[in-house]
Every structure is written in structure tokens, then in C-alpha cells.
Design a protein around this motif. Sequence first.
Motif, PDB file in Angstrom:
ATOM      1  N   ASP A   1     -43.224  -6.419 -45.295  1.00  0.00           N
ATOM      2  CA  ASP A   1     -43.423  -6.047 -46.690  1.00  0.00           C
ATOM      3  C   ASP A   1     -44.865  -6.324 -47.079  1.00  0.00           C
ATOM      4  OD1 ASP A   1     -43.012  -5.416 -49.393  1.00  0.00           O
ATOM      5  OD2 ASP A   1     -42.451  -7.477 -49.871  1.00  0.00           O
ATOM      6  N   HIS A   2     -45.561  -5.315 -47.603  1.00  0.00           N
ATOM      7  CA  HIS A   2     -46.947  -5.486 -48.043  1.00  0.00           C
ATOM      8  C   HIS A   2     -46.983  -6.095 -49.452  1.00  0.00           C
ATOM      9  CE1 HIS A   2     -49.243  -2.700 -45.077  1.00  0.00           C
ATOM     10  NE2 HIS A   2     -48.140  -3.162 -44.506  1.00  0.00           N
ATOM     11  N   TYR A   3     -46.459  -7.286 -49.567  1.00  0.00           N
ATOM     12  CA  TYR A   3     -46.361  -7.938 -50.863  1.00  0.00           C
ATOM     13  C   TYR A   3     -47.730  -8.207 -51.482  1.00  0.00           C
ATOM     14  CZ  TYR A   3     -47.732 -12.502 -48.964  1.00  0.00           C
ATOM     15  OH  TYR A   3     -48.446 -13.541 -48.408  1.00  0.00           O
ATOM     16  N   TRP A   4     -48.738  -8.350 -50.642  1.00  0.00           N
ATOM     17  CA  TRP A   4     -50.076  -8.715 -51.113  1.00  0.00           C
ATOM     18  C   TRP A   4     -50.756  -7.598 -51.889  1.00  0.00           C
ATOM     19  CZ3 TRP A   4     -48.621  -8.078 -46.000  1.00  0.00           C
ATOM     20  CH2 TRP A   4     -49.086  -6.911 -45.376  1.00  0.00           C
ATOM     21  N   SER A   5     -50.332  -6.350 -51.672  1.00  0.00           N
ATOM     22  CA  SER A   5     -50.973  -5.226 -52.369  1.00  0.00           C
ATOM     23  C   SER A   5     -50.087  -4.624 -53.450  1.00  0.00           C
ATOM     24  CB  SER A   5     -51.368  -4.132 -51.364  1.00  0.00           C
ATOM     25  OG  SER A   5     -50.236  -3.659 -50.661  1.00  0.00           O
ATOM     26  N   ARG A   6     -48.987  -5.287 -53.773  1.00  0.00           N
ATOM     27  CA  ARG A   6     -48.093  -4.722 -54.790  1.00  0.00           C
ATOM     28  C   ARG A   6     -48.728  -4.774 -56.175  1.00  0.00           C
ATOM     29  NH1 ARG A   6     -43.438  -6.021 -52.602  1.00  0.00           N
ATOM     30  NH2 ARG A   6     -43.626  -3.963 -51.652  1.00  0.00           N
ATOM     31  N   VAL A   7     -49.413  -5.860 -56.486  1.00  0.00           N
ATOM     32  CA  VAL A   7     -50.005  -6.025 -57.819  1.00  0.00           C
ATOM     33  C   VAL A   7     -51.424  -6.554 -57.656  1.00  0.00           C
ATOM     34  CG1 VAL A   7     -49.747  -7.063 -60.120  1.00  0.00           C
ATOM     35  CG2 VAL A   7     -47.706  -6.640 -58.705  1.00  0.00           C
ATOM     36  N   VAL A   8     -52.329  -6.080 -58.503  1.00  0.00           N
ATOM     37  CA  VAL A   8     -53.683  -6.630 -58.576  1.00  0.00           C
ATOM     38  C   VAL A   8     -54.028  -6.840 -60.041  1.00  0.00           C
ATOM     39  CG1 VAL A   8     -54.951  -4.421 -58.695  1.00  0.00           C
ATOM     40  CG2 VAL A   8     -56.011  -6.425 -57.587  1.00  0.00           C
TER      41      VAL A   8
END
Length: 545
Positions: A31-38
Amino acid sequence: MTDLANPPRLQDDSEVDVLAVDALSTGTPLDHYWSRVVGAGRAHEALRADWQDHLTRAVADCGFEYVRFHGLFHDDMFVYRIDADGNEIFNFQYVDAVFDRLLGLGIRPFVEFGFSPGDLAREKNTVFWWNGHGSPPKDYDAWQRLITRTLEHWVARYGINELTHWYFEVWNEPNLDPFFRGTRSEYLQLYAVSAQAVKAVDSRLRVGGPATSNFVADQRFAGETEDVTQHIVAGPDTLDQLDWNPVWVEAFLEFAAERGLPVDFVSCHPYPTDWALDEHGRGAKLTRNSEATPSDLRKLRRLIDASAFPDAELHLTEWNSSSSSRDHTHDQLPAATFIAKAVNGGLGQVDSLAYWTFTDVFEEVGAGDELFHGGFGLITLPGVVKPTFHAYRMLHRLGDTLLGRTTFAVASRHSRSGQIAILAYHYPPEVDRSVPASFDNRQVADLTARTGSPRRLELDLTNLAPGSGVFTEILDATHGNAIEAWRRMGSPSAPTREQLDQLRMMADSTHLRTAHADRHGRLRLQQDLAPWSICLITAVANRTS
């Protein structure tokens, strides 16, 4: 590839990292959790062309899916006012301009409801250069009408199906006095009326909180307001002996359970520091150990799993190596490596970890005095990308299948294309802290960047497409490092347009090299990594095997 729980035995623990990857191994979902929200500063900044240009590139290259910012209801967005006759006036033109643009760029809003509009604020001008009204509304019924009218407007404009993909967070860091001149009970009541308003529009809309600040190791936030007499100020030798815990999260979950309130997600801000806000000014302004972020994420996951809301999503809606927009570490290479290390350590724990922020168009303490001023952003004001931008760009290249990970690397495969993507990094063991903050000047940041010894990465890739190319990209002190390129041109205080063009080109110039798998689909690769380097390796699996 060896799992993180059983890290590889290195040939020489001080010099060599050994990595073996079978391109056809089964793997598990990644899961690319790091790019879900900025994150970004405030809503009004989103009306600027440079802000929008920076977001366009961040979405395209880093894959961000949502953006969160303060100031949705601030007076410079003109959403709410009371006229001379006492009538409520709602005006969504500026908000429409921002949200239309976001959706047009392919990114959704992670909505933060706050702060109070001036005509509703109990106190005014409590925080930031732009004078946010960080106080409870003086009329909670009027606040609930504001939430309802805002949501109804969005439903009419974008459709309810679109809004079911959004998130609605109540306030920002209400435990800190500048952000919320009220009590914990007042915030919980604010959450109650806000959540009820959200669900009254449509039960599928997702609401959460409490959006509190970084973990603490004392009882300062145990009561209704912060008790400064309970502060523990620890030195670097004792900081990590303390028990660090999230603020208000347990009380928030207990309150919601008792009142039967919805909690679709839990949010807080796990900056790995002993202070929360520059103006807050308490604490030694130290960073915690280099494993603080993964440790905090695991603690939050356990807390929620044991709560009345075990299915709630977990969104860390602000995060960085520090919570200061004048920390020179943010501009330098070690901050990028810190991101890679923390993201790797946090895999499988949370739904998002929102980097604060994507741009240096950011005015909480006013504009930066120079190009590289320690701003949070991945991109400088005139559009020069920093090493932190490359960290997220490289992370975005990872696939959706995790082949394995170690303490220094993540290996993945794209399920559709069969492409292999491996991210390796060298976070030198000589620095056992989350990258130290560097205030007033670049002295600490420069010292950190010079710390460490080179290591060698030995890579053994098998089951690649025979004869296929294997591509290596290196981010290091002399490749893709904008601030070093700026120094090489003489550190101009006001770069000319020509110099900025050159800086943009040099900031994008990471080191590239190509090798090829043999006829059996195998490649043994050696790559020397300087301290703080990040290495992205891409290849293609042999799908005919």
C-alpha cells in the motif's frame, strides 16, 4: 529477500549491504500509504499560480492523491460573514476556484474544517502571520449551519458520489493554545456537532479527528488545557528513555464511543520531536531516535485496534522531520533519506502519512528570506525541487506487490507490467536520531550531511527477463541535490532567471546508469553508496518463466 524482522547478515556490517531479490517471488500487497495525502499551508495560497504549478508536478511525479490545508473558513476565503442586519452570508466562490482546480489536477481535498470565520470566532488573530482565528466558535449552532451549507454546496457542485471519496477532519491541533483557545471538552463538543452535521448530509461521508499535535512523554495534556508545569524537558541522552504517547486520542475515542458518535478515521501529527510549534517554544527542540516514527505508528495502530473503533482508518495528517518552517535540514539530502527510512519502517501500519508540505509557498511565519530558508516544501518558491521531492518521486516508482524489505531497502513488483522496483538507501548508523533540526543557520544541517561512511550495496537479481536492461538512479550529495548546486554557483542571494533555470536542471539531474541481465535473467550488481544516498533500481521480471 530477507524480511525486516530478520535483517540480513552482512559480510562486513560496517561496509556492505547484501540484497537478493527473486523477481518472480509471490509477494504481498504494498500500500502506497505515504503518497495518499500531502500537506499545504492554507486555502488562500492555493489560488496562486506557483502553488498550483508545484502541485501539478507533485501529483504527476509523486502520485499524491489528497491535499490538506488550513484556513478553509478564514476571512481571506470569504466563506462566511454576518451582515449589518444580522443575516448570515455564505460565499463559496474562492473555495470553488480552489477545489475545481484540485479536482482538475487529479487530486482530492482532505478537508480540514477550520479555523473559525472572524464573525464566529470567540477570539481573533491567535496564530500565524496571516492571523488565523484559532478559537472555538461563539455559536455552535451557527458553526453547524456553516458545515451543513458547505457540504450541501459541494454536493450540488460535485455530486454526492464524489464527496464519498473525500475526508472531513474537524480542526487542527486543538490541544495547542494558539490553534484552539478553548478546552478539550469544548473541542469534543465541536467534534460532536461537526460530525453530526456531516452525517446528516449523507451517512457515507467520512469524518474524523482529533488532529492533535506530536506525541508527548509527560502529562501536560492530561487535563482540559495544557499544563506547562507538567512539561518534561529531556536531554539527548534521556529523550528516548521516555514513554511517548499521542495526545487526546484515547479521550477522543472514549468520548465518541460514550456519545455514539461516528469516527471514520483517527488523525494526529507524529512529528518526531520534543516540541510542536515554533511559537510554542517549550522543550529543547530535539529530534527523537531514528525509529521514532515507525514506533509511533505501531503504537497508534495498537491503540485503535483495542478501541471501540477498530475499523477506523488512521491518517497522520501532518508529518516531517520537524514541525518548523525554518529548519534548514528540510532543504538538504539527509531529510530525503529520513523519509525513505521512516516510510519503510511504517509499512502496513497506517492509511496515510502526510508530508508537511509539498511547496515552500507557505506563509505561517511569513515568506522565507531566501531561496533555501528551511521551508517545509518539497519544492522551493521558484520551482526548484529539493532532495525530499526525489524521495517521494522514487517511492512512487515502487510497485503494488511487496517482494520483501530489509532495514535498508524495499523491493517490489508492479502486478500489471511485471516491472521490478527496488529502493535502497544509506542512513548512516553514526546518526541515531531522526535528522537533527538546524535553526538560525545551516551549521547543524551541514554537519549532519557530512556524517557517515560509504557503504557498498551488493545486489543479486534473479528471474529477470533475459538480456533486459536494469536501470539505476542515484540521489546523492552531487546529483539531484539542489542546495549543493546553488552553492556551486556561489550561493546567490537573489538568483537570476538564468541561474534559476540552471538550478532547476541541476536539481533534476540525478545519476543514471544501465546494466543488463544475463541470458539466464540474472544480474549481480555492486553499487557504492555515499552517506545519505538513495538508490532506485528498476528492471523487468521474466514473465515467460
